[in-house]
Design an enzyme around this catalytic site. Structure first.
Site, short mmCIF file in Angstrom:
data_model
loop_
_atom_site.label_atom_id
_atom_site.label_comp_id
_atom_site.label_asym_id
_atom_site.label_seq_id
_atom_site.Cartn_x
_atom_site.Cartn_y
_atom_site.Cartn_z
N GLU A 76 42.93 75.34 32.71
CA GLU A 76 44.00 76.29 31.95
C GLU A 76 43.20 76.33 30.62
O GLU A 76 42.10 76.05 30.12
CB GLU A 76 45.33 75.51 31.55
CG GLU A 76 45.18 74.43 30.73
CD GLU A 76 46.58 73.73 30.11
OE1 GLU A 76 47.47 73.73 30.82
OE2 GLU A 76 46.28 73.08 28.98
N ARG A 116 61.22 60.12 28.98
CA ARG A 116 61.36 58.56 28.74
C ARG A 116 61.47 58.86 27.17
O ARG A 116 61.30 59.69 26.58
CB ARG A 116 60.11 57.93 29.09
CG ARG A 116 58.84 58.50 28.58
CD ARG A 116 57.62 57.54 28.87
NE ARG A 116 56.46 58.25 28.76
CZ ARG A 116 55.81 58.53 27.47
NH1 ARG A 116 56.25 58.21 26.47
NH2 ARG A 116 54.65 58.91 27.45
N LYS A 122 52.49 67.69 36.83
CA LYS A 122 52.09 68.81 35.73
C LYS A 122 52.36 70.11 36.34
O LYS A 122 52.70 71.14 35.91
CB LYS A 122 50.85 68.65 35.34
CG LYS A 122 50.69 67.17 34.68
CD LYS A 122 49.83 67.37 33.45
CE LYS A 122 50.18 66.05 32.40
NZ LYS A 122 49.13 65.69 31.79
#
Lengths: 499, 168, 535
Positions: free
Chosen positions: A208, A300, A125
């Protein structure tokens, strides 16, 4: 673009390293493309639908069924031994495992998905965020946790509360936590880190900006691996419980055209910059102020890909195979047209009235909805037992309508038709959800379910309905029916006569 | 005797009042006419002049029979109460495991204080060269196991006891 | 078959008067029944509930399939005996449906002297088992009896049809393959212990149920041995040690559930095929029976009006309508079952006797059950009739009726006097069921006739002795005879003595017959054959 029937197939044989509805869905396209399909299964699912649907099926040993599906080496060995020339990973399991992708290629086969390096880049991430930020894709202000906890607390406090703590390697809500005050930050960070360590073997976390009541908007992209990328519009996946999506739609609920364009452009920018190959999804959160931030990129096929297929009239699995076979992008951006509205509901074995706790049990009665513009993506069959071995998602119900209202109506009708009896499911809950005025109005956000908990609770059963339910149950019981039919005439007609 | 069922935690009863020319049932004192019904798992049922599509399925597990009934897009769980279980009341024999024949203990699988579920093997015995698994007669906690592996016993001898069940 | 055209005016004064009178009679009957069924000393009821026992009728209701009929028999047995101490003869008997099977239900009544058997209790139980034998009906015994009522032992123990007959009948039933189940709720002492022992299946309630030849006091007196009820005959002892009983039950509810499961696994009977149509209620309201039955036994009424209110669709095919018209014969359906009906419309003459005999043979030939509706004062007497052979014609009817092998059912509708009772299948002639209406009277002759006959005999004695005929003496004889008759010819006396299988409300006749006919089909028909008819 598409293959004519006579043409040589793009692959001879493809192993689908997955199970359940997605395995069947991939195999269906393989079959349409004249490609042989190979299933893998653990001992407990030897008779499962996906194993029977495939042209060939092989058993993978494993301590647990999930472990079998995660055993990269064993799966590659099966693929090689059976002569497969490519592997499709579906979603979940090994689909975002770069090591697996590398090993597949090293074994001389094609991995139907992005390059391993791209998986690595987007799988982390933090590196993904940094990459996005570098390419003008908006990211929420964040700070990574360091060994020096006080430094982390100070830096995080500078961003401002509330904050969201996330696992660097995570997903699916594991290790996630909202922190509203500096005083609880270090303790929450410690818990999140140990949870991340436990789930992902990687304790790194970051904090965040927490966007209040955000919408989850994601963009379906296709990349050719050489810097060429297109989007197939966005999907809205704001209806979530336990940080997992249960209702997705395409296009999103009402969204200003400029915002839509900005989000789609950002996604394409990211995919192009990453020289992304194959199908991927770029996820964003959208604040009520119109600001949107990059969340992550899923390298994906998504669970909810059918809603995009329905509005764009494309087969994303076919596109994946064509790209993997070196055919480049099957269409150019200009050719991508969206038409109408599609909604997907994830049908799960769970108890919505008890915190969405997963449920297990036998499927004693299964009736799939039928009708135009309805896709029931499943690998279920009557008599099957749903265990805790796998994810509680049983199937996906996908419908299309000319507009959102029509799609919603069709979904409600299809959900009412869908019958899965023998264990608890979220079907009735989904009906209540789609019938809720707030859903119809499109006032969606990821806290929708918590916010509307009261109206989403089941209505009380009135006396008339209650008696019908009880009568239906009694008449379903063999012993009760026999108590009725065992009495012949004239006694049956005399009823409770006494002299 | 009426059939007892529970729905949403409440107990109800259904009784047959009449079979012909049409079925009449009494549900908790309310009378309903059912001129048409089907034994199929998916079918129509007419109650008091209005027809309802129903789907239903039974799950008989863990010692209880549950009927999942789907009416008008909504599923309900009804537990059908076994009249024998209900009528039996407290039965001391369900607290104890006795030797069905003379023999010796082969192995003791559960110890005093352990939780057992109905049907779970507590003791394996051997008699006349035949091994027999003795199971817990109901769910509960073992009060004591009175024999150890290798010990012999006579027919009907008490081998193990469960803690008394809470009064329901 | 044609629908009977009723000639009754339901608005006329006669109808109204009759109706008032008969409704009053039925109300009296219901009151007696209510008393016999439910009125008990508070002490006895409290004892039952303190033992956790249900009342016997509650047990029966739980045993029967819900929403099915129960035909109780002889509910007023012993109502004029023992100073009313033994309501229903302390034993409840009826035909009911258990797990879909027709069965005789026989329950002791522990709220009457601990369920003690009076002489009429024994008679009632023996009759219940006779019904079981005749119809091959399984029997469920609900046992809870202290044993024989000792002060009256001589009237219930020694003779052929007394207590021993119960056990003889049980054995015969078992030999015939007719199932018996005993649910032991209370004590089965002495002879009563053989009831579960001779049943094919038995369930015994833990704590309250006990089976033994001698209870603890008797054992103590006989051998000095100290023992408890549980040791001598408790549920655990009998089901795990002696094997006298088969299934232990935790309580009465469970005993009934086990009993129902046992019955549920018995073979279904193969009934003999009878002509059957779809049942249909009578076209005329059975309630009108009250307005048809006269307010005075001497008043004549048309039996076709009765038939019209019992049979399906009120349809009746009358046989030989113009011959022997004092005996109505014909075919009808009751609850769909085809039957031959013989009903009295006056005294039996030669032709009506011959017609009756012939019709009985016809029904026997065609496997058609017979229903006798009695309202008979006898065969016609007098020189002419004797010369025409009224006795041998009556004998022919009795012969045919006695030997017919089809099931017979008798309803005593109004009066039954003299040899007419025989020809019309009275108690001695093995009707599968014999039921009586509340207005009914029975005797070898009517009260007036008997009084006049005895007065005439007395007058003759006086004449022969050369004495003057003293009218006061004759009046005294008349009054005495009439008084004695009044009591004995009443239906309540007859039903008290079990000369019938019970008094019923006339409107219940159709259902009672439907159940009786249905039950009778369980027993195969015997060989056809008759004795010598005197032509």
């Amino acid at each position: 673009m598409s293959q004519s029937a006579e043409a040589e197939p793009l692959f001879r044989k493809v192993l689908v390293a997955n199970r359940g509805e997605i395995a069947v869905r991939v195999m269906r396209t393989l079959r349409a493309m004249n490609i042989l399909s190979v299933a893998i299964c653990h001992r407990v699912e030897r008779d499962a639908v996906h194993a029977r649907f495939a042209d060939e099926a092989y058993e993978i040993k494993g301590e647990t069924p999930v472990a079998a599906h995660l055993d990269a080496d064993a799966i590659i060995a099966v693929a090689r031994d059976c002569g497969a020339d490519a592997i499709h990973p579906g979603y979940g399991f090994l689909s975002e495992n770069a090591t697996f992708a590398r090993k597949v290629v090293a074994a001389g086969m094609t991995f139907i998905g992005p390059d391993a390096d791209t998986i690595d880049l987007m799988g982390d991430k933090i590196s993904a965020r940094n990459f996005a930020a570098k390419h003008d894709v908006p990211v929420a202000p964040s700070v990574q946790a360091q060994d020096d906890m006080s430094g982390f607390v100070r830096a995080a406090s500078e961003i401002g509360f509330p904050l969201l703590i996330k696992a660097a390697a995570g997903g699916g809500g594991k290790g996630m936590s909202v922190v509203r005050d500096a005083s609880e930050l270090s303790e929450r960070a410690r818990i999140a880190s140990s949870e991340a360590q436990r789930y992902f073997g990687d304790g790194r976390i970051y904090a965040e900006t927490y966007v209040d009541r955000p919408r989850h908007i994601e963009v379906q992209v296709l990349g050719d691996g050489k810097g060429g990328a297109i989007h197939l519009f966005e999907r809205e996946c704001s209806i979530q419980r336990r940080f997992q999506k249960i209702v997705e739609e395409a296009p999103s609920a009402p969204l200003p055209e400029a915002t839509r364009a900005a989000i789609c452009d950002a996604a394409v920018r990211l995919a192009a910059a990453a020289r992304y190959k194959n199908a991927g999804t770029v996820e964003f959160i959208l604040g009520r102020d119109g600001r949107f931030f990059f969340l992550e990129m899923n390298t994906r096929l998504q669970v909810e890909h059918p809603v995009t297929e329905m509005i764009c009239d494309v087969d994303l699995v076919r596109a994946q195979i064509e790209i993997a076979a070196g055919g480049g992008l099957p269409l150019i951006q200009r050719e991508v047209r969206a038409n109408g509205h599609a909604i997907e509901c994830r049908i799960c074995a769970e108890d919505p009235d008890a915190g969405f706790l997963p449920a297990t049990g036998p499927i004693r009665l299964l009736r799939a909805p039928t009708g135009e513009h309805i896709r029931f993506e499943n690998a279920l069959e009557q008599g099957q037992r749903v265990t805790a071995d796998f994810d509680p998602m049983l199937a996906k119900l996908v419908v299309w309508g000319r507009d959102r209202a029509e799609a919603t109506d069709r979904m409600v009708a299809a959900l009412k038709q869908l019958t899965i009896l023998g264990l608890r499911t979220n079907i009735d809950y989904l009906i209540r959800l789609l019938e809720a005025a707030a859903f119809r109005d499109g006032a969606l956000h990821t806290g929708f379910i918590a916010e509307h908990a009261d109206i989403l609770a089941p209505a009380t059963v009135d006396e008339r309905l209650r008696d019908r339910i009880l009568i239906a149950a009694a008449l379903g019981q063999r012993a009760f029916r026999e108590a009725i039919t065992v009495v012949g005439e004239p006694h049956a007609s005399m009823a409770g006569w006494r002299n | 005797m009426p059939l007892h069922l529970t729905l949403n935690g409440e107990k109800h009863s259904i009784e047959i009042l009449r079979r012909k020319p049409y079925l009449v049932l009494k549900v908790d004192g309310r009378t309903h006419e059912i001129p048409d019904w089907s034994a199929e798992s998916i079918g129509e049922m007419a109650v008091d002049g209005s027809a309802t599509g129903i789907a239903r399925a039974f799950v008989d597990e863990g010692g209880r029979e549950t009927c999942f009934v789907r009416i008008d897009g909504r599923t309900h769980e009804v537990v059908l109460i076994d009249p024998r279980e209900e009528g039996a009341g407290h039965d001391a024999t369900r607290d104890e495991i006795h030797a069905p024949m003379p023999g010796a203990i082969v192995s003791v699988h559960k110890q005093a204080g352990e939780q057992v579920v109905r049907g779970e093997t507590v003791i394996t015995i051997e008699s006349m060269k035949l091994q027999t698994a003795l199971a817990a007669p109901r769910d509960g906690r073992l009060l004591d196991v009175l024999k150890r592996a290798g010990e012999g016993f006579d027919r009907d001898e008490l081998l193990a006891r469960l803690e008394p069940a809470d009064e329901v | 078959m044609r629908k009977i055209q009723s000639m009754i005016s339901t608005t006329g004064a006669d109808f109204r008067r009759n109706e008032a009178r008969n409704r009053e009679l039925v109300a009296q009957f219901r009151a007696k029944q209510e008393h016999a069924r439910h009125v008990r000393p508070k002490r006895d009821l409290e004892r039952l509930s303190s033992q956790g026992k249900m009342r016997p009728r509650e047990r029966i209701e739980k045993l029967l399939d819900p929403g099915t009929p129960f035909l109780e028999l002889s509910s007023l047995a012993a109502n004029m005996a023992y100073d009313g101490e033994a309501p229903s003869a302390s034993s409840i008997v009826g035909i009911g449906i258990v797990s879909g099977r027709e069965a005789i239900i026989r329950a002791d009544d522990p709220s009457v002297k601990g369920g003690a058997w009076y002489p009429l209790s024994v008679k009632k139980i023996v009759r219940a088992l006779d019904i079981a034998i005749e119809n091959r009906l399984p029997v469920v015994h609900l046992c809870d009896s202290a044993g024989g009522f000792l002060p009256l032992q001589s009237e219930l123990f020694p003779d052929r049809h007394m207590a021993g007959r119960i056990f003889r009948n049980q054995s015969i039933l078992s030999k015939m393959g007719v199932k018996q189940l005993s649910l032991v709720f209370g004590h089965c002492t002495a002879g009563g212990a053989y009831i579960p022992a001779l049943s094919d299946y038995s369930v015994i309630v833990r704590g309250t149920g006990a089976v033994f030849l001698g209870g603890p006091p008797l054992v103590k007196a006989a051998t000095g041995e100290e023992s408890t009820v549980e040791e001598l005959g408790g549920a655990d002892m009998h089901t795990s040690v002696s094997g006298t009983c088969d299934y232990p039950a935790a309580n009465e509810d469970e005993a009934i559930l086990i009993g129902r499961e046992i019955v549920a696994q018995w073979d279904r009977p193969q009934k003999w095929p009878i002509q059957r149509e779809t049942p249909e209620p009578p076209a005329y309201d059975p309630q009108e029976l009250y307005g048809i039955l006269p307010d005075d036994i001497k008043k004549q009424f048309d039996m076709r009006e009765i038939i019209a209110r019992i049979v399906d669709g009120s349809r009746f095919h009358e046989y030989q309508p113009n011959y022997g018209s004092t005996l109505i014969c014909g075919f009808a359906n009751i609850w769909g079952f085809k039957v031959g009906i013989l009903a009295n419309n006056g005294v039996l003459f030669n032709d009506s006797s011959l017609k009756g005999g012939h019709f009985i043979e016809l029904c026997d030939q065609n496997n058609t059950p017979l229903v006798f509706l009695q309202n008979i004062t006898g065969y016609m007497i007098g020189r002419d009739y004797e010369r025409r052979g009224i006795t041998k014609d009556g004998a022919k009817m009795i012969m045919a009726q006695s030997c017919a092998r089809v099931p017979k059912f008798t309803v005593m509708c109004n009066g039954s006097f003299g040899a007419g009772n025989y020809g019309m299948c009275g108690r001695a002639f093995d009707a599968r069921l014999l039921l009586a209406w509340p207005n009914h009277q029975i005797g070898v002759m009517g009260g007036d006739q008997a009084a006049n006959t005895l007065a005439e005999v007395k007058a003759n004695q006086m004449r022969r002795a050369g004495e003057p005929v003293d009218q006061a003496t004759l009046a005294h004889v008349r009054a005495e005879t009439l008084a004695a008759y009044q009591e004995q010819i009443s239906v309540y006396y007859s039903t008290s003595e079990l000369w019938d299988d019970g008094v019923i409300d006339p409107v219940d006749t159709r259902n009672a017959l439907g159940m009786a006919i249905s039950a009778s089909l369980n027993a195969p028909l015997g060989e056809k054959g008759y004795g010598v008819f005197r032509f």
